[in-house]
Design a protein around this motif. Structure first.
Motif, mmCIF file in Angstrom:
data_model
loop_
_atom_site.group_PDB
_atom_site.id
_atom_site.type_symbol
_atom_site.label_atom_id
_atom_site.label_comp_id
_atom_site.label_asym_id
_atom_site.label_seq_id
_atom_site.Cartn_x
_atom_site.Cartn_y
_atom_site.Cartn_z
ATOM 1 N N LEU A 297 -18.477 -16.439 7.115
ATOM 2 C CA LEU A 297 -17.320 -16.952 7.834
ATOM 3 C C LEU A 297 -16.040 -16.638 7.070
ATOM 4 O O LEU A 297 -15.978 -16.793 5.850
ATOM 5 C CB LEU A 297 -17.466 -18.465 8.012
ATOM 6 N N PHE A 298 -15.007 -16.203 7.786
ATOM 7 C CA PHE A 298 -13.734 -15.893 7.140
ATOM 8 C C PHE A 298 -12.573 -16.225 8.064
ATOM 9 O O PHE A 298 -12.731 -16.343 9.278
ATOM 10 C CB PHE A 298 -13.669 -14.419 6.708
ATOM 11 N N VAL A 299 -11.409 -16.409 7.462
ATOM 12 C CA VAL A 299 -10.157 -16.547 8.210
ATOM 13 C C VAL A 299 -9.352 -15.290 7.926
ATOM 14 O O VAL A 299 -9.547 -14.629 6.897
ATOM 15 C CB VAL A 299 -9.364 -17.813 7.812
ATOM 16 N N HIS A 300 -8.441 -14.958 8.843
ATOM 17 C CA HIS A 300 -7.643 -13.755 8.616
ATOM 18 C C HIS A 300 -6.268 -13.874 9.264
ATOM 19 O O HIS A 300 -6.052 -14.644 10.194
ATOM 20 C CB HIS A 300 -8.372 -12.508 9.138
ATOM 21 N N VAL A 301 -5.356 -13.105 8.713
ATOM 22 C CA VAL A 301 -4.021 -12.940 9.275
ATOM 23 C C VAL A 301 -3.790 -11.437 9.373
ATOM 24 O O VAL A 301 -4.185 -10.683 8.473
ATOM 25 C CB VAL A 301 -2.946 -13.651 8.420
ATOM 26 N N GLN A 302 -3.202 -11.005 10.473
ATOM 27 C CA GLN A 302 -3.037 -9.565 10.708
ATOM 28 C C GLN A 302 -1.697 -9.308 11.387
ATOM 29 O O GLN A 302 -1.295 -10.051 12.284
ATOM 30 C CB GLN A 302 -4.172 -9.066 11.595
ATOM 31 N N TYR A 303 -1.020 -8.263 10.950
ATOM 32 C CA TYR A 303 0.222 -7.824 11.584
ATOM 33 C C TYR A 303 -0.041 -6.491 12.278
ATOM 34 O O TYR A 303 -0.581 -5.572 11.666
ATOM 35 C CB TYR A 303 1.333 -7.654 10.548
ATOM 36 N N ASP A 304 0.305 -6.397 13.552
ATOM 37 C CA ASP A 304 0.171 -5.163 14.321
ATOM 38 C C ASP A 304 1.557 -4.667 14.717
ATOM 39 O O ASP A 304 2.367 -5.440 15.239
ATOM 40 C CB ASP A 304 -0.618 -5.391 15.617
ATOM 41 N N TYR A 305 1.803 -3.391 14.466
ATOM 42 C CA TYR A 305 3.028 -2.740 14.941
ATOM 43 C C TYR A 305 2.605 -1.637 15.905
ATOM 44 O O TYR A 305 1.755 -0.804 15.570
ATOM 45 C CB TYR A 305 3.829 -2.131 13.786
#
Length: 189
Positions: free
Chosen positions: A149-157
Motif C-alpha cells: 500500500l502506498f500514497v502518492h502525489v503527482q503533477y501532470d503537465y
C-alpha cells in the motif's frame, strides 16, 4: 493513434519477455489549477494501472495508463461539460533504500481529452463534442505506508493541440496548457 499502437506493442512484447513484472493500481483525486481554460473543471476521480517490466535494482521502468474524469457546471448559463482524459505513458520509478520508502517517479506519454458539452438555451439542448490531445509529462512521489500500500502525489503537465474552430486562438498558451495535481492511494501487486 500511432502512439496508442506503440504502447500496445510494448505491453504485449514485454509481457512475453518479462521474467518478473510488477503491477500497481491507483485511485486519485485530480485537482486542476493554473491560468488555463481547463482550470474551471472539477476533478471527479483518476484511476490508473502501471506495469513495470524492467527492474534495474534502483530504478524500475514500465508503462502506465490513467483515466481521469472531470465535470464543469454553470447553472447561470445552463451549461454542463463532462471531460474524460486518457493518459498512456512510459514511466520510470526510483527505488533507493536511502529514501526510506519514498519513490520518486517520472513519466512521459500522451493525453487524449474527450469533451462532451451540453447547453440548454430554453428551446433546445445543444450538444457539442470536442476531442483533442497532446504530450503529457508527469512527475511525482510515492510513499510506502504498508505492505503493498502506498500514497502518492503527482503533477501532470499537458501541452495540447487545439483546432482553430474549438477555441478563439489555438496558439494562445491559455488554450494549450493544462496542469493537474493528483493526490491518491495505490496498491502494488
Amino acid at each position: 493513434m500511432k502512439l496508442l499502437h506503440f504502447f500496445l506493442i510494448v505491453l504485449l512484447g514485454t509481457s512475453i519477455y518479462a521474467q518478473k513484472g510488477k503491477f500497481s493500481a491507483t485511485a486519485s483525486y485530480p485537482l486542476t489549477f493554473g491560468d488555463n481554460f481547463f482550470d474551471r473543471n472539477d476533478g471527479v476521480i483518476d484511476l490508473g494501472v502501471q506495469y513495470r517490466f524492467i527492474d534495474a535494482k534502483v530504478m524500475q521502468v514500465g508503462i502506465g495508463f490513467n483515466a481521469a474524469f472531470f465535470k464543469y457546471e454553470n447553472e447561470a448559463f445552463s451549461t454542463t461539460e463532462n471531460v474524460t482524459l486518457l493518459q498512456p505513458k512510459v514511466l520510470a520509478e526510483l527505488d533507493v533504500p536511502a529514501l526510506k520508502g519514498f519513490k520518486p517517479f517520472v513519466g512521459i506519454g500522451y493525453g487524449a481529452f474527450m469533451f462532451r458539452s451540453e447547453f440548454d438555451n430554453g428551446n433546445e439542448v445543444i450538444e457539442e463534442n470536442d476531442d483533442t490531445g497532446g504530450i503529457n509529462v508527469n512527475l511525482g512521489l510515492a510513499k510506502d505506508i504498508a505492505a503493498g500500500l502506498f500514497v502518492h502525489v503527482q503533477y501532470d503537465y499537458l501541452n495540447i493541440e487545439r483546432s482553430d474552430t474549438s477555441v478563439p486562438d489555438p496558439d494562445d498558451a491559455y488554450y494549450k496548457s493544462v496542469s493537474i495535481l493528483k493526490l491518491g492511494i495505490g496498491f502494488r501487486f
